[in-house]
Design a protein around this motif. Structure first.
Motif, short mmCIF file in Angstrom:
data_model
loop_
_atom_site.label_atom_id
_atom_site.label_comp_id
_atom_site.label_asym_id
_atom_site.label_seq_id
_atom_site.Cartn_x
_atom_site.Cartn_y
_atom_site.Cartn_z
N ARG A 133 -31.96 4.18 -13.89
CA ARG A 133 -33.26 4.04 -14.35
C ARG A 133 -34.01 3.21 -13.55
O ARG A 133 -35.29 3.69 -12.91
N GLY A 134 -33.44 2.26 -12.91
CA GLY A 134 -34.31 1.16 -12.05
C GLY A 134 -34.44 1.87 -10.53
O GLY A 134 -35.33 1.87 -10.11
N ALA A 135 -33.35 2.58 -10.07
CA ALA A 135 -33.56 3.39 -8.75
C ALA A 135 -34.56 4.39 -9.00
O ALA A 135 -35.51 4.77 -8.06
N ILE A 136 -34.39 5.22 -10.17
CA ILE A 136 -35.53 6.04 -10.28
C ILE A 136 -36.81 5.56 -10.47
O ILE A 136 -37.95 6.33 -9.84
N ALA A 137 -37.02 4.37 -10.98
CA ALA A 137 -38.50 3.61 -10.84
C ALA A 137 -38.97 3.32 -9.64
O ALA A 137 -40.32 3.05 -9.51
N LYS A 138 -38.17 3.10 -8.61
CA LYS A 138 -38.63 2.84 -7.21
C LYS A 138 -39.29 4.01 -6.67
O LYS A 138 -40.24 3.81 -5.70
N VAL A 139 -38.98 5.29 -7.03
CA VAL A 139 -39.40 6.61 -6.23
C VAL A 139 -39.85 7.59 -7.17
O VAL A 139 -39.33 8.89 -7.03
N PRO A 140 -40.45 7.20 -8.43
CA PRO A 140 -40.72 8.50 -9.23
C PRO A 140 -41.61 9.54 -8.63
O PRO A 140 -41.71 10.59 -9.22
N HIS A 141 -42.49 9.12 -7.46
CA HIS A 141 -43.07 10.24 -7.20
C HIS A 141 -42.51 11.39 -6.22
O HIS A 141 -43.07 12.29 -5.77
N LEU A 142 -41.35 11.16 -6.05
CA LEU A 142 -40.38 12.00 -5.38
C LEU A 142 -39.38 12.92 -6.04
O LEU A 142 -38.83 13.75 -5.55
N LEU A 143 -39.13 12.42 -7.28
CA LEU A 143 -38.22 13.11 -8.03
C LEU A 143 -38.86 13.49 -9.38
O LEU A 143 -39.87 13.34 -9.94
N SER A 144 -37.96 14.39 -9.96
CA SER A 144 -38.31 14.92 -11.29
C SER A 144 -36.99 14.84 -11.89
O SER A 144 -35.81 14.68 -11.52
N LYS A 171 -39.92 16.28 -3.82
CA LYS A 171 -40.97 16.03 -2.58
C LYS A 171 -40.27 15.76 -1.46
O LYS A 171 -39.07 14.89 -1.40
N SER A 172 -40.63 15.98 -0.20
CA SER A 172 -39.98 15.56 0.84
C SER A 172 -39.99 14.21 1.33
O SER A 172 -40.86 13.27 0.77
N LEU A 173 -38.87 13.57 2.22
CA LEU A 173 -38.70 12.14 2.50
C LEU A 173 -39.48 11.96 3.65
O LEU A 173 -39.59 10.64 4.09
N ILE A 174 -40.00 13.04 4.20
CA ILE A 174 -41.15 12.48 5.50
C ILE A 174 -42.32 11.75 4.97
O ILE A 174 -42.81 12.31 4.29
N GLY A 175 -42.48 10.78 5.74
CA GLY A 175 -43.37 9.88 5.40
C GLY A 175 -43.17 8.67 4.62
O GLY A 175 -43.95 7.80 4.21
N ALA A 176 -41.94 8.81 3.74
CA ALA A 176 -41.53 7.69 2.97
C ALA A 176 -40.86 6.61 3.83
O ALA A 176 -40.46 6.96 4.63
N SER A 177 -41.13 5.43 3.08
CA SER A 177 -40.57 4.28 3.82
C SER A 177 -38.97 4.36 3.99
O SER A 177 -38.45 5.23 3.35
N GLU A 178 -38.39 3.41 4.73
CA GLU A 178 -36.88 3.44 4.92
C GLU A 178 -36.42 2.95 3.64
O GLU A 178 -35.28 3.57 3.44
N LYS A 179 -36.92 2.20 2.91
CA LYS A 179 -36.52 1.56 1.75
C LYS A 179 -36.44 2.74 0.71
O LYS A 179 -35.36 2.86 -0.05
N GLN A 180 -37.60 3.35 0.46
CA GLN A 180 -37.45 4.57 -0.43
C GLN A 180 -36.13 5.83 0.17
O GLN A 180 -35.83 6.26 -0.98
N VAL A 181 -36.20 6.02 1.27
CA VAL A 181 -35.13 6.81 1.62
C VAL A 181 -33.80 6.46 1.22
O VAL A 181 -33.25 7.30 0.77
N LYS A 182 -33.64 4.98 1.50
CA LYS A 182 -32.25 4.65 1.21
C LYS A 182 -32.12 4.86 -0.55
O LYS A 182 -30.87 5.00 -0.76
#
Length: 60
Positions: free
Chosen positions: A45-56, A11-22
């Motif tokens: 796994r911890g980093a993936i858990a922060k943004v699971p809606h953007l990743l597969s 998914k695109s990073l447009i609209g994601a918070s700055e923290k999620q982009v980092k």
């Protein structure tokens, strides 16, 4: 050898918070549909858990 996982930015990073982009950039992802293979460790796994809606994620 440690297990590996393949992470793809779906998914695109447009609209994601700055923290999620980092977090996504720290995983090594810059563009849509780009994939990286990383070791399956708790830090990854911890980093993936922060943004699971953007990743597969798939195990290799």
């Amino acid at each position: 050898m440690a297990k590996m996982i393949k992470i793809t930015l779906t998914k695109s990073l447009i609209g994601a918070s700055e923290k999620q982009v980092k977090v996504v950039e720290a995983l090594g992802l810059r563009k849509m549909h780009q994939s990286v293979e990383l070791q399956d460790i708790p830090q990854t796994r911890g980093a993936i858990a922060k943004v699971p809606h953007l990743l597969s994620v798939e195990e290799i």
